[in-house]
Design a protein around this motif. Structure first.
Motif: not given
Length: 243
Positions: A190-193, A195-199
């Motif tokens: 899902e989108i939250g994860i 974005r965490e990976i992208l960080k």
């Protein structure tokens, strides 16, 4: 003595080039770990469920008014190697765009090369400026940014480089197609994860950039050594003028 020193310089150059290659391998390993090794509770989709795909075309090169004094960006296969495309050298006119299959691609689309010699086929890039493209590139345009982050898709496809090439066989004549890419399956969280990976990837990229800058500086210094050495050996001798 000079031959021995030159040989040593060449060894230093090759070892530093190996460091450069290793840097890219480390990036691929990191992406694999983050994007493929921890897919618990992630969802599988075909690309066509998440993205609209768009390709382009090439205005006739024999019609000068399609190209001369053009101000519309036009991408060719070689531009894909920039990875982050914010500047486009190729230009066509509005007339050229209207008389070809090319269309305007929106910012934040992910581009992939369908074919090309060497390493081009399967290479991906992020478009940071509106542009058209030729028929050898395909743009992935996410349908819902709350479901798929375009940068997550970029890194996912970058890490899938060899897998994408293997779909059609790894030879120069084989090529990807819209049909293959539409049906290509990806597994995403899902989108939250996302974005965490992208960080995490962003932090890793900063560290990698520092390493690559150091390697680049080292290679530049090594490239100057032969002339420096020759100057040291011969510079003190005055060469007589030829009459």
């Amino acid at each position: 003595k000079l031959d021995a020193q030159m040989a040593q310089i060449e060894i230093m150059k090759k070892e530093t080039e190996k460091e450069e290659e290793a840097s890219e391998t480390i990036l691929q390993s990191f992406l694999k770990e983050e994007l493929f090794d921890n897919q618990i509770n992630w969802n599988k989709y075909k690309i066509q469920e998440l993205c609209d795909l768009m390709t382009g075309g090439t205005p006739s090169k024999s019609v000068k008014t399609y190209w001369e004094k053009g101000n519309i960006n036009w991408l060719a296969s070689g531009d894909i190697n920039k990875e982050i495309i914010s500047d486009v050298g190729g230009k066509i006119t509005e007339e050229g765009m209207n008389h070809s299959n090319t269309k305007m691609i929106p910012i934040n689309s992910i581009l992939i090369a369908l074919n090309g010699q060497g390493k081009t086929r399967g290479t991906v890039a992020v478009l940071k400026v509106e542009s058209t493209c030729n028929q050898s590139l395909v743009a992935f345009i996410p349908k819902d940014t709350k479901k798929l982050d375009h940068m997550f898709l970029f890194y996912y496809l970058k890490a899938s480089y060899q897998k994408l090439r293997n779909v059609t066989g790894d030879n120069e004549r084989s090529g990807l197609s819209m049909r293959i890419l539409n049906n290509y399956e990806i597994i995403i969280p899902e989108i939250g994860i996302q974005r965490e990976i992208l960080k995490k990837i962003e932090v890793f990229n900063i560290q990698q950039k520092i390493i690559q800058q150091n390697i680049s500086q080292k290679l530049s210094a090594i490239s100057l050594l032969p002339s420096s050495l020759l100057n040291e050996v011969f510079g003190k001798y005055e060469i007589p003028e030829v009459k």
